[in-house]
Scaffold this motif. Structure first.
Motif, PDB file in Angstrom:
ATOM      1  N   SER A  18      33.185 -10.475  27.297  1.00 56.71           N
ATOM      2  CA  SER A  18      34.170 -11.479  27.700  1.00 56.71           C
ATOM      3  C   SER A  18      34.141 -12.678  26.766  1.00 56.71           C
ATOM      4  O   SER A  18      35.180 -13.229  26.401  1.00 56.71           O
ATOM      5  CB  SER A  18      33.898 -11.951  29.130  1.00 56.71           C
ATOM      6  OG  SER A  18      34.058 -10.908  30.039  1.00 56.71           O
ATOM      7  N   GLU A  29      35.857 -19.302  28.391  1.00 54.08           N
ATOM      8  CA  GLU A  29      35.213 -18.193  29.099  1.00 54.08           C
ATOM      9  C   GLU A  29      35.445 -18.323  30.603  1.00 54.08           C
ATOM     10  O   GLU A  29      35.609 -17.319  31.292  1.00 54.08           O
ATOM     11  CB  GLU A  29      33.718 -18.166  28.803  1.00 54.08           C
ATOM     12  CG  GLU A  29      33.388 -17.756  27.389  1.00 54.08           C
ATOM     13  CD  GLU A  29      31.892 -17.764  27.131  1.00 54.08           C
ATOM     14  OE1 GLU A  29      31.161 -17.059  27.862  1.00 54.08           O
ATOM     15  OE2 GLU A  29      31.462 -18.478  26.218  1.00 54.08           O
ATOM     16  N   SER A  33      37.150 -15.587  32.944  1.00 55.72           N
ATOM     17  CA  SER A  33      36.429 -15.100  34.117  1.00 55.72           C
ATOM     18  C   SER A  33      37.313 -15.155  35.368  1.00 55.72           C
ATOM     19  O   SER A  33      37.317 -14.224  36.182  1.00 55.72           O
ATOM     20  CB  SER A  33      35.163 -15.920  34.341  1.00 55.72           C
ATOM     21  OG  SER A  33      34.483 -15.491  35.490  1.00 55.72           O
TER      22      SER A  33
END
Length: 73
Positions: A18, A29, A33
């Motif tokens: 990711s 990030e 997420s």
């Protein structure tokens, strides 16, 4: 009815983290997420296109529609 985000599946298929995807497409990030978990209310086409380009996939590989059992035809 619901839309399931299958981004984690495509990341696994492409053997990409990711963190690496977020860096490639220019989002945090944390936002990636949230997208992976389906906790967003929408996604920009520009972001979706960047994800598809980075993962070499189609939007349908990332999103799945599921009809509820009591949905009308």
């Amino acid at each position: 009815m619901s839309i399931t985000v299958r981004l984690d599946v495509m990341l696994a298929k492409r053997k990409m983290k990711s963190k690496d995807l977020a860096s490639r497409i220019g989002i945090s990030e944390q936002n990636l997420s949230l997208l992976k978990s389906g906790k967003v209310r929408g996604v920009r086409f520009e972001t979706l296109a960047a994800i598809c380009k980075a993962l070499d996939c189609q939007p349908g590989d990332l999103l799945e529609y599921t009809a509820s059992a009591d949905a009308e035809n």
